[in-house]
Structures are given as structure tokens and as C-alpha cells.
Design a protein around this motif. Sequence first.
Motif, PDB file in Angstrom:
ATOM      1  N   TYR A 239       0.801  -1.117  -0.184  1.00  0.00           N
ATOM      2  CA  TYR A 239      -0.195  -0.011   0.077  1.00  0.00           C
ATOM      3  C   TYR A 239       0.873   1.166  -0.028  1.00  0.00           C
ATOM      4  CZ  TYR A 239      -4.268  -2.309   0.563  1.00  0.00           C
ATOM      5  OH  TYR A 239      -5.452  -3.135   0.263  1.00  0.00           O
TER       6      TYR A 239
ATOM      7  N   ASP B  79      -8.555  -6.956   3.510  1.00  0.00           N
ATOM      8  CA  ASP B  79      -9.397  -6.170   2.575  1.00  0.00           C
ATOM      9  C   ASP B  79      -9.541  -7.133   1.003  1.00  0.00           C
ATOM     10  OD1 ASP B  79     -10.118  -3.741   1.749  1.00  0.00           O
ATOM     11  OD2 ASP B  79      -8.393  -3.020   1.085  1.00  0.00           O
ATOM     12  N   THR B  80      -8.584  -6.673   0.002  1.00  0.00           N
ATOM     13  CA  THR B  80      -8.832  -7.402  -1.093  1.00  0.00           C
ATOM     14  C   THR B  80      -8.438  -8.889  -1.050  1.00  0.00           C
ATOM     15  OG1 THR B  80      -6.481  -7.132  -1.765  1.00  0.00           O
ATOM     16  CG2 THR B  80      -8.243  -5.367  -2.351  1.00  0.00           C
ATOM     17  N   GLY B  81      -7.651  -9.163   0.061  1.00  0.00           N
ATOM     18  CA  GLY B  81      -7.190 -10.661   0.440  1.00  0.00           C
ATOM     19  C   GLY B  81      -5.634 -10.862  -0.474  1.00  0.00           C
ATOM     20  N   ARG B  82      -5.215  -9.803  -1.205  1.00  0.00           N
ATOM     21  CA  ARG B  82      -3.880  -9.941  -1.916  1.00  0.00           C
ATOM     22  C   ARG B  82      -2.841 -10.286  -1.008  1.00  0.00           C
ATOM     23  NH1 ARG B  82      -4.522  -9.223  -7.249  1.00  0.00           N
ATOM     24  NH2 ARG B  82      -6.302  -7.999  -7.959  1.00  0.00           N
ATOM     25  N   THR B  83      -2.572  -9.664  -0.207  1.00  0.00           N
ATOM     26  CA  THR B  83      -1.674  -9.623   0.789  1.00  0.00           C
ATOM     27  C   THR B  83      -1.485 -11.003   1.443  1.00  0.00           C
ATOM     28  OG1 THR B  83      -1.918  -7.320   1.261  1.00  0.00           O
ATOM     29  CG2 THR B  83      -0.340  -8.514   2.929  1.00  0.00           C
TER      30      THR B  83
ATOM     31  N   LEU C 251      -3.704   0.124  12.905  1.00  0.00           N
ATOM     32  CA  LEU C 251      -3.950   0.437  11.843  1.00  0.00           C
ATOM     33  C   LEU C 251      -3.580   2.065  11.455  1.00  0.00           C
ATOM     34  CD1 LEU C 251      -6.583  -1.700  12.229  1.00  0.00           C
ATOM     35  CD2 LEU C 251      -6.109  -1.765   9.708  1.00  0.00           C
ATOM     36  N   ASP C 252      -3.250   2.098  10.425  1.00  0.00           N
ATOM     37  CA  ASP C 252      -2.558   3.673  10.001  1.00  0.00           C
ATOM     38  C   ASP C 252      -3.266   4.370   8.671  1.00  0.00           C
ATOM     39  OD1 ASP C 252      -1.036   1.871   8.115  1.00  0.00           O
ATOM     40  OD2 ASP C 252       0.215   3.718   7.703  1.00  0.00           O
TER      41      ASP C 252
ATOM     42  N   GLU D  43      -3.165 -11.279  11.214  1.00  0.00           N
ATOM     43  CA  GLU D  43      -3.179 -10.066  10.577  1.00  0.00           C
ATOM     44  C   GLU D  43      -4.032  -9.017  11.098  1.00  0.00           C
ATOM     45  OE1 GLU D  43      -1.887  -8.127   8.772  1.00  0.00           O
ATOM     46  OE2 GLU D  43      -2.060  -8.350   6.871  1.00  0.00           O
ATOM     47  N   ASP D  44      -4.010  -7.763  10.711  1.00  0.00           N
ATOM     48  CA  ASP D  44      -4.761  -6.698  11.384  1.00  0.00           C
ATOM     49  C   ASP D  44      -6.436  -6.552  10.605  1.00  0.00           C
ATOM     50  OD1 ASP D  44      -3.770  -6.042   9.066  1.00  0.00           O
ATOM     51  OD2 ASP D  44      -3.112  -3.952   9.716  1.00  0.00           O
ATOM     52  N   ILE D  45      -6.149  -6.695   9.101  1.00  0.00           N
ATOM     53  CA  ILE D  45      -7.283  -6.425   8.255  1.00  0.00           C
ATOM     54  C   ILE D  45      -7.138  -7.298   6.974  1.00  0.00           C
ATOM     55  CG2 ILE D  45      -6.580  -4.299   7.292  1.00  0.00           C
ATOM     56  CD1 ILE D  45      -9.616  -3.359   7.647  1.00  0.00           C
TER      57      ILE D  45
ATOM     58  N   TYR E  21     -15.303   0.867   4.946  1.00  0.00           N
ATOM     59  CA  TYR E  21     -14.678   2.232   5.677  1.00  0.00           C
ATOM     60  C   TYR E  21     -13.170   1.850   5.386  1.00  0.00           C
ATOM     61  CZ  TYR E  21     -19.370   3.318   7.527  1.00  0.00           C
ATOM     62  OH  TYR E  21     -20.525   3.499   7.569  1.00  0.00           O
ATOM     63  N   PHE E  22     -12.440   3.197   5.461  1.00  0.00           N
ATOM     64  CA  PHE E  22     -10.955   2.958   5.617  1.00  0.00           C
ATOM     65  C   PHE E  22     -10.666   3.461   7.049  1.00  0.00           C
ATOM     66  CE2 PHE E  22      -6.596   4.361   5.769  1.00  0.00           C
ATOM     67  CZ  PHE E  22      -5.832   3.321   5.317  1.00  0.00           C
TER      68      PHE E  22
ATOM     69  N   LYS F  16     -13.280  -6.897   5.736  1.00  0.00           N
ATOM     70  CA  LYS F  16     -14.035  -6.129   4.617  1.00  0.00           C
ATOM     71  C   LYS F  16     -14.654  -7.112   3.554  1.00  0.00           C
ATOM     72  CE  LYS F  16     -11.724  -1.806   5.033  1.00  0.00           C
ATOM     73  NZ  LYS F  16     -10.877  -0.763   4.388  1.00  0.00           N
TER      74      LYS F  16
HETATM   75  P1  IMP Z   1      -5.205  -6.511   1.335  1.00  0.00           P
HETATM   76  O1  IMP Z   1      -4.202  -6.990   0.613  1.00  0.00           O
HETATM   77  O2  IMP Z   1      -6.096  -5.620   0.136  1.00  0.00           O
HETATM   78  O3  IMP Z   1      -6.355  -7.572   1.964  1.00  0.00           O
HETATM   79  O4  IMP Z   1      -4.893  -5.551   2.114  1.00  0.00           O
HETATM   80  C1  IMP Z   1      -4.398  -5.738   3.467  1.00  0.00           C
HETATM   81  C2  IMP Z   1      -3.477  -4.631   3.933  1.00  0.00           C
HETATM   82  O5  IMP Z   1      -4.147  -3.233   3.655  1.00  0.00           O
HETATM   83  C3  IMP Z   1      -3.643  -4.677   5.417  1.00  0.00           C
HETATM   84  O6  IMP Z   1      -2.645  -5.422   6.159  1.00  0.00           O
HETATM   85  C4  IMP Z   1      -3.481  -3.088   5.911  1.00  0.00           C
HETATM   86  O7  IMP Z   1      -2.184  -2.826   5.991  1.00  0.00           O
HETATM   87  C5  IMP Z   1      -3.966  -2.448   4.619  1.00  0.00           C
HETATM   88  N1  IMP Z   1      -5.343  -1.877   4.842  1.00  0.00           N
HETATM   89  C6  IMP Z   1      -6.561  -2.218   4.195  1.00  0.00           C
HETATM   90  N2  IMP Z   1      -7.671  -1.669   4.523  1.00  0.00           N
HETATM   91  C7  IMP Z   1      -7.179  -0.835   5.392  1.00  0.00           C
HETATM   92  C8  IMP Z   1      -7.972   0.041   6.309  1.00  0.00           C
HETATM   93  O8  IMP Z   1      -9.058   0.167   6.343  1.00  0.00           O
HETATM   94  N3  IMP Z   1      -7.165   0.809   7.093  1.00  0.00           N
HETATM   95  C9  IMP Z   1      -5.778   0.597   7.117  1.00  0.00           C
HETATM   96  N4  IMP Z   1      -5.122  -0.418   6.748  1.00  0.00           N
HETATM   97  C10 IMP Z   1      -5.588  -1.012   5.599  1.00  0.00           C
END
Ligand code: IMP
Length: 180
Positions: free
Chosen positions: A70, A102-106, A157-158, A98-100, A150-151, A130
Motif C-alpha cells: 500500500y 481487504d482485497t485478500g491479496r497480501t 492500523l494507520d 493480521e490486522d485486516i 470504510y478506511f 471487509k
Molecule cells: P489486502 O491485501 O487488500 O487484503 O490488504 C491488506 C492490508 O491493507 C492490511 O494489512 C492493511 O495494512 C491495509 N489496509 C486495508 N484496509 C485498511 C484500512 O481500512 N485501514 C488501514 N489499513 C488498511
Amino acid sequence: MLKDDIAQVLITEEELQAKVKELGAQIAADYRDKNPLLISVLKGAMVFMADLIRAMDIHLGIDFIATSSYDGDTSTGVVRILKDLESDIYGRHVIVVEDIVDTGRTLNYLLEILQARQPASIRLCVLLDKPSRREVPIKADYLGFSIPDYFVVGYGLDFAEKYRNLPFIGVLKPELYRKK
Ligand code: IMP
């Protein structure tokens, strides 16, 4: 004050603490005598990890891995390993914290890398999900809260490296969000 930048508190400090205790107890019951290795994904999951391990009354190990995907608040779709594990996970029972999602890619990428190292088992513990944003199928074995799209910031989380130290999960005021 930091909290003046928050439009809405989504999950209070008390709700977080109660949920983390519940997750810790559940994982501890599942992993008694297995000496699991908890792998926290830096930096966002470090606050969650710190509370989670103190809610687990069993022997366990910890390690850290750092990925980057990101830039500010938008996904570049590129996942890089910035810091690798110190431990050998071959034959270990691994729990990725893991904290969150989102897309699941990480996590998709991370799980692939870790799986290749042949742990005895691998499960996923995620504080926030999410589901509406998912692009790859990732499902947590242990989940704290499902949230709307929401972000969010706080509790690790930052937004642009700020707000990690808020003790709750909140939504930033839109004017701060857009200014960056
Ligand atoms: P993914 O690969 O899209 O699932 O993203 C996961 C990573 O995106 C997390 O480990 C967070 O660091 C960051 N991220 C996703 N959504 C948020 C958010 O709402 N607030 C802060 N960081 C986020």
C-alpha cells in the motif's frame, strides 16, 4: 487530540479487548501442547498480536514478517517482503496474525510463501474483515469483526503511518482523508 480527527468510532477499546480475550482463549484451547508459532504481519497487526498473546495461557512462539503493498491508502496490487521471518517454520503449527483483510491479496501471497516452507499446519487469525472488498478468496479461521467498506485507523492500523496508537478502531474525518 488525535481523536478529534475521527468521524466515527467503529469499535471501542472495550469491545476490542473483550473480543481479543475471546479469540485468545479459543486459540489457546485449540493449540494446547502444540507450541504454535504466531506470525504477526508488520506493522498493522503488532498491537493486536501484543494483546492476543497475553490472552493465551499456553506455550507459544512469536515471529514477524513485513510486507508492503500500500502506498498511502490505495493498493498498488504489488506485494513485497520487506522483512522475512527469523524462525524456520518447517513442521511448526503456524498462526498468521493480521490486522485486516481487504482485497485478500497480501494474505494470499503470504500464505503461498509460508505454505511452501512446509509448516505442520497453518491458520489465519484476523482482527477485521471487509468482505465486500475481496478480490481473492481468503477466509480467516479466527475472526474479530466484519466491517463495512470504510478506511479505518487505530489499534495498529494507520493512515500514512499515523493513528496506529489510537486504542480503538475509527473512521477518519473525510477532509483529513482527502487532504493527503
Ligand atoms: P489486502 O491485501 O487488500 O487484503 O490488504 C491488506 C492490508 O491493507 C492490511 O494489512 C492493511 O495494512 C491495509 N489496509 C486495508 N484496509 C485498511 C484500512 O481500512 N485501514 C488501514 N489499513 C488498511
